[in-house]
Design a protein around this motif. Sequence first.
Motif, PDB file in Angstrom:
ATOM      1  N   LEU A 168     -53.945  98.927  -6.049  1.00 40.63           N
ATOM      2  CA  LEU A 168     -52.867  99.096  -5.084  1.00 40.63           C
ATOM      3  C   LEU A 168     -51.553  98.694  -5.736  1.00 40.63           C
ATOM      4  N   LEU A 169     -50.580  99.584  -5.677  1.00 41.44           N
ATOM      5  CA  LEU A 169     -49.232  99.306  -6.174  1.00 41.44           C
ATOM      6  C   LEU A 169     -48.340  99.064  -4.973  1.00 41.44           C
ATOM      7  N   VAL A 170     -47.474  98.057  -5.069  1.00 39.22           N
ATOM      8  CA  VAL A 170     -46.533  97.817  -3.975  1.00 39.22           C
ATOM      9  C   VAL A 170     -45.114  97.653  -4.502  1.00 39.22           C
ATOM     10  N   CYS A 171     -44.185  98.180  -3.713  1.00 42.22           N
ATOM     11  CA  CYS A 171     -42.764  97.954  -3.954  1.00 42.22           C
ATOM     12  C   CYS A 171     -42.175  97.687  -2.580  1.00 42.22           C
ATOM     13  N   GLY A 172     -40.901  97.729  -2.433  1.00 41.73           N
ATOM     14  CA  GLY A 172     -40.289  97.432  -1.138  1.00 41.73           C
ATOM     15  C   GLY A 172     -40.700  98.407  -0.054  1.00 41.73           C
ATOM     16  N   SER A 173     -40.426  99.684  -0.248  1.00 40.08           N
ATOM     17  CA  SER A 173     -40.697 100.682   0.784  1.00 40.08           C
ATOM     18  C   SER A 173     -41.900 101.555   0.467  1.00 40.08           C
ATOM     19  N   GLY A 174     -42.371 101.529  -0.771  1.00 42.96           N
ATOM     20  CA  GLY A 174     -43.493 102.375  -1.162  1.00 42.96           C
ATOM     21  C   GLY A 174     -43.066 103.628  -1.904  1.00 42.96           C
ATOM     22  N   ALA A 200     -57.351  95.405  -7.996  1.00 44.30           N
ATOM     23  CA  ALA A 200     -56.111  94.961  -8.635  1.00 44.30           C
ATOM     24  C   ALA A 200     -54.930  95.290  -7.732  1.00 44.30           C
ATOM     25  N   LEU A 201     -53.977  94.350  -7.700  1.00 48.83           N
ATOM     26  CA  LEU A 201     -52.741  94.523  -6.954  1.00 48.83           C
ATOM     27  C   LEU A 201     -51.603  94.459  -7.956  1.00 48.83           C
ATOM     28  N   MET A 202     -50.884  95.569  -8.100  1.00 42.58           N
ATOM     29  CA  MET A 202     -49.749  95.615  -9.018  1.00 42.58           C
ATOM     30  C   MET A 202     -48.469  95.584  -8.189  1.00 42.58           C
ATOM     31  N   ILE A 203     -47.638  94.587  -8.474  1.00 43.28           N
ATOM     32  CA  ILE A 203     -46.424  94.336  -7.703  1.00 43.28           C
ATOM     33  C   ILE A 203     -45.206  94.760  -8.517  1.00 43.28           C
ATOM     34  N   GLY A 204     -44.287  95.483  -7.870  1.00 40.67           N
ATOM     35  CA  GLY A 204     -43.036  95.860  -8.529  1.00 40.67           C
ATOM     36  C   GLY A 204     -42.291  94.627  -9.001  1.00 40.67           C
ATOM     37  N   PRO A 205     -41.617  94.704 -10.153  1.00 48.20           N
ATOM     38  CA  PRO A 205     -40.944  93.533 -10.722  1.00 48.20           C
ATOM     39  C   PRO A 205     -39.901  92.909  -9.804  1.00 48.20           C
ATOM     40  N   HIS A 206     -39.296  93.713  -8.942  1.00 52.53           N
ATOM     41  CA  HIS A 206     -38.291  93.199  -8.014  1.00 52.53           C
ATOM     42  C   HIS A 206     -38.920  92.379  -6.883  1.00 52.53           C
ATOM     43  N   GLN A 231     -41.109  89.889  -7.473  1.00 50.72           N
ATOM     44  CA  GLN A 231     -41.718  88.757  -8.175  1.00 50.72           C
ATOM     45  C   GLN A 231     -41.960  87.567  -7.240  1.00 50.72           C
ATOM     46  N   TYR A 232     -41.093  87.417  -6.254  1.00 53.21           N
ATOM     47  CA  TYR A 232     -41.231  86.305  -5.308  1.00 53.21           C
ATOM     48  C   TYR A 232     -42.559  86.342  -4.537  1.00 53.21           C
ATOM     49  N   LEU A 233     -43.216  87.498  -4.493  1.00 55.00           N
ATOM     50  CA  LEU A 233     -44.498  87.634  -3.796  1.00 55.00           C
ATOM     51  C   LEU A 233     -45.698  87.226  -4.656  1.00 55.00           C
ATOM     52  N   GLU A 234     -45.485  87.102  -5.958  1.00 54.55           N
ATOM     53  CA  GLU A 234     -46.601  86.906  -6.875  1.00 54.55           C
ATOM     54  C   GLU A 234     -47.438  85.670  -6.524  1.00 54.55           C
ATOM     55  N   ASP A 235     -46.814  84.517  -6.353  1.00 55.41           N
ATOM     56  CA  ASP A 235     -47.564  83.290  -6.051  1.00 55.41           C
ATOM     57  C   ASP A 235     -48.310  83.396  -4.724  1.00 55.41           C
ATOM     58  N   GLU A 236     -47.629  83.952  -3.733  1.00 59.42           N
ATOM     59  CA  GLU A 236     -48.246  84.120  -2.415  1.00 59.42           C
ATOM     60  C   GLU A 236     -49.483  85.029  -2.508  1.00 59.42           C
ATOM     61  N   MET A 237     -49.384  86.098  -3.272  1.00 53.94           N
ATOM     62  CA  MET A 237     -50.508  87.020  -3.417  1.00 53.94           C
ATOM     63  C   MET A 237     -51.640  86.408  -4.244  1.00 53.94           C
ATOM     64  N   GLU A 238     -51.273  85.617  -5.257  1.00 57.51           N
ATOM     65  CA  GLU A 238     -52.290  84.896  -6.046  1.00 57.51           C
ATOM     66  C   GLU A 238     -53.100  83.991  -5.113  1.00 57.51           C
ATOM     67  N   GLY A 244     -60.385  83.228  -4.763  1.00 55.06           N
ATOM     68  CA  GLY A 244     -61.755  83.334  -4.282  1.00 55.06           C
ATOM     69  C   GLY A 244     -62.262  84.761  -4.216  1.00 55.06           C
ATOM     70  N   THR A 245     -61.401  85.721  -4.581  1.00 58.56           N
ATOM     71  CA  THR A 245     -61.818  87.126  -4.654  1.00 58.56           C
ATOM     72  C   THR A 245     -61.727  87.557  -6.118  1.00 58.56           C
ATOM     73  N   ASP A 246     -62.140  88.764  -6.389  1.00 59.15           N
ATOM     74  CA  ASP A 246     -62.038  89.295  -7.750  1.00 59.15           C
ATOM     75  C   ASP A 246     -60.747  90.075  -7.971  1.00 59.15           C
ATOM     76  N   VAL A 247     -59.851  90.074  -6.983  1.00 58.96           N
ATOM     77  CA  VAL A 247     -58.607  90.843  -7.085  1.00 58.96           C
ATOM     78  C   VAL A 247     -57.685  90.225  -8.132  1.00 58.96           C
ATOM     79  N   LYS A 248     -57.250  91.063  -9.075  1.00 62.18           N
ATOM     80  CA  LYS A 248     -56.277  90.637 -10.085  1.00 62.18           C
ATOM     81  C   LYS A 248     -54.882  90.985  -9.572  1.00 62.18           C
ATOM     82  N   VAL A 249     -53.996  90.001  -9.590  1.00 62.37           N
ATOM     83  CA  VAL A 249     -52.605  90.219  -9.180  1.00 62.37           C
ATOM     84  C   VAL A 249     -51.772  90.385 -10.453  1.00 62.37           C
ATOM     85  N   ILE A 250     -51.085  91.514 -10.546  1.00 62.90           N
ATOM     86  CA  ILE A 250     -50.341  91.851 -11.763  1.00 62.90           C
ATOM     87  C   ILE A 250     -48.891  92.153 -11.394  1.00 62.90           C
TER      88      ILE A 250
END
Length: 102
Positions: free
Chosen positions: A5-11, A51-57, A59-66, A71-77
């Motif tokens: 799954l890729l995420v950005c602000g609006s998709g 895997a969850l790939m987050i847009g560089p803009h 970045q503030y979501l990275e820790d929250e998503m981690e 406890g899951t196998d989801v990789k946050v990138i």
Amino acid sequence: MLNVLLVCGSGASSGFMAANMRKEAAKRGLDMKITARSESEIENYIDEIDALMIGPHLQYLEDEMEERCEGTDVKVILMKPEYYSVLNGEKAIDHLLSVVGE
């Protein structure tokens, strides 16, 4: 199959990136499902992805998503600006594979 799954602000920009990544994955013969959504929809998909790939803009979501994926196998990138800004699907796939170890 690797479900990404890729995420950005609006998709929108992640939608273009996902399309480029799907083309690259097909070219390499990789079994991947790559979808794009807005960051507001992450919770709806988190239990279905590898895997969850987050847009560089976002970045503030990275820790929250981690934390959310603990406890899951989801990789946050966090995607890198150098390939995200030019929607380079090849480099995005390289980055994804380097993290998931496929």
